[in-house]
Write an enzyme that holds these catalytic residues in place. Structure first.
Site: not given
Ligand code: NAG
Ligand code: NAG
Ligand code: NAG
Ligand code: NAG
Ligand code: NAG
Ligand code: NAG
Length: 492
Positions: A125, A272
């Protein structure tokens, strides 16, 4: 793979017979899990690998390429996404460093009986808005270098470099909040376009982390049922399509953003997705069970999403086990994402095959616990004059170095009195410190006990033995602690 003794094998076969062989059923096709290790007492890697196999999980996503983890995965056949942490991205803007990284962390495991690496995650991220742009200049060069190094080492056909990105890299305009209007975030639109075109060229998927829980967290106006998969009273209607859950809407917002960037067919992997069980009013075992039941049923049906119908989605659940040393800046729930507890015990009913059966995951085997000794506030000391601020300081100290996130509002241990809070904090610290005698001091405010202080909702945990502690004769250690606890208890 660790070898089983014949006796252990017999026990396993017996257990399989008792369980009706349910754990030999394959998990939903495409299903993987995230395996993070930011815990004070991580489960032994070999136990984790066996647990994945026991549950029919064939894909795992890591956050590094730690040698112990990789060696445990060797020979298992499990597909692995290894990862490069954000703090290495700058280094990897240099091609030679990227080549070394691939050599040491990929080629090293690429032999018959080695690790079945499928992806390299370049960063984690890295464009998250809260990272303030720190990795904006380095991520794309690192991605290109890693893919080129994979190609040069002869892995390029089977191993692809990708960048797991948070869903905050795309959105729909404020005045047109529908999936079909999805675009990459305006401050990074050019960069994202370059990245997705590169992924398309190299045959790599886009990897995205999607969190319905976070849509709900901190937004009291978000309709609760829209975070789940059982229908909603407030669907989003988009070109005649009814979106009844935010997961589909979020995924299709990305599909639209990809199309706008010229790569509408780029495969998408959900890196995720999950639901935490503690640390917030919406983080509970009950809601997590509901979320996963819906998600797994949906995945097993291979229904896809409205913009990508009738396809199976490759998904990595977040996450496998609780991690009590994760940074809690995003919220107290951060340490409670596991579908299993810190010790590899299931938390709620879950059927990975997506058939909604009332089954539990297979727990980790071969886990040893520290002795059943807790550390609590010493009631005598607590009534001393002027103890207040000393108590507060000691509780703060304990909670700085151990996990107290279950004490907060909406959590399993919220609502205890000040003494209960202090006991919880002292025990958390004592366990994190492997029950060292001096870790239950707190300036004379704490005392060890053999009586479990847990309540109906709040677990005062006993930590597990980590590999450094294994090999200690457990019985002898328990006896030693028992003797010293009794000594403490008879002292006035
Ligand atoms: C991967 O390779 C680099 C060398 O390029 C090394 O420093 C590092 O420790 C290895 N492991 C991980 C987890 O990155
Ligand atoms: C980003 O900026 C904010 C506000 O300036 C700061 O509080 C935060 O620590 C920064 N985060 C990082 C990762 O640099
Ligand atoms: C990224 O590069 C731009 C242009 O060269 C520069 O202005 C900016 O400061 C750099 N950002 C970081 C975080 O290094
Ligand atoms: C994406 O890749 C496919 C082949 O994998 C190719 O046909 C297509 O032209 C590529 N699109 C772009 C925009 O590069
Ligand atoms: C116990 O700790 C929690 C979390 O820090 C706090 O919200 C609560 O007010 C505390 N309770 C008492 C009675 O001090
Ligand atoms: C507390 O721990 C026990 C096992 O020791 C477990 O069965 C129970 O579900 C846990 N409760 C909570 C609230 O975590």
């Amino acid at each position: 793979m660790a070898r089983c003794s014949d006796r252990r094998l017999a026990v396993v076969v017996f257990a399989a017979a008792v369980l009706g062989f349910s754990w030999f059923l394959p998990a939903a096709e495409g299903l993987g899990v995230n395996w993070g290790t930011m815990a004070t007492h991580p489960l032994p890697a070999s136990s984790v690998v066996r647990m994945l196999q026991d549950n029919g999980i064939n894909k795992v996503k890591l956050f590094d390429a730690d040698a112990v983890t990789m060696e445990a995965l060797a020979g298992s056949g499990i597909e692995v996404m290894v990862a490069i942490p954000n703090n290495l991205l700058d280094l990897l803007t240099d091609y030679d460093a990227a080549r070394d990284w691939v050599h040491q962390n990929v080629s090293r495991y690429s032999f018959d009986g080695g690790v079945n690496i499928k992806y390299v995650a370049v960063g984690n991220e890295p464009f998250l808005t809260t990272l303030n742009g720190t990795f904006l200049n380095v991520t794309f060069p690192a991605l290109q270098n890693i893919q080129r190094a994979l190609d040069d080492a002869g892995h390029g056909d089977s191993i692809k470099a990708t960048v797991p990105l948070n869903a905050d890299v795309y959105n729909s305009p404020k005045d047109n909040q529908v999936p079909s209007a999805g675009l990459f975030r305006s401050d990074i639109a050019d960069l994202m376009t370059a990245i997705v075109q590169f992924l398309n060229q190299s045959g790599a998927p886009f990897t995205v982390n999607i969190y319905p829980f976070l849509s709900l967290y901190g937004n009291d106006n978000f309709p609760l049922d829209y975070a789940f998969f059982d229908g909603t009273s407030s669907p989003v209607v988009d070109n005649g399509i009814q979106y009844t859950n935010v997961f589909d809407a979020n995924f299709d917002t990305l599909v639209s953003a990809l199309a706008a960037a010229g790569v509408g067919g780029l495969p998408v992997v959900v890196g995720e997705v999950g639901w935490p069980t503690d640390g917030d009013k919406h983080a509970s075992a009950e809601l997590a069970q509901r979320f996963y039941a819906g998600l797994l049923r949906k995945l097993a049906s291979n229904a896809g999403t409205p913009l990508r119908p009738n396809t199976y989605v490759e998904v990595y659940l977040f996450s496998l086990v609780d991690e009590d040393a994760k940074n809690v800046a995003p919220g107290n729930f951060e340490r409670h994402w596991g579908i299993l507890r810190y010790d590899g015990q299931p938390k709620y009913a879950m059927d990975l095959t997506g058939q909604g059966r009332n089954t539990a995951l297979v727990a980790a085997r071969g886990v040893s616990y520290l002795p059943r000794v807790w550390c609590v506030l010493n009631p005598g000391a607590a009534s001393q004059d002027g103890v207040g601020s000393r108590l507060g300081d000691n509780v703060n100290y304990a909670c700085t170095y151990a996990d107290c996130t279950s004490l907060g509002y909406g959590s399993t241990c919220n609502g205890m009195d000040a003494a209960g809070n202090a006991s919880y904090a002292f025990n958390a610290y004592f366990q994190a410190q492997d029950q060292a005698e001096e870790a239950c001091g707190f300036q004379g405010l704490a005392v060890r006990t053999l009586k479990d202080p847990s309540t109906n909702t709040c677990n005062f945990t006993i930590q597990i033995e980590t590999s450094s502690a294994t090999g200690t004769p457990v019985v002898a250690m328990a006896m030693a602690v028992l003797v010293s606890v009794l000594a403490v208890m008879v002292t006035p």
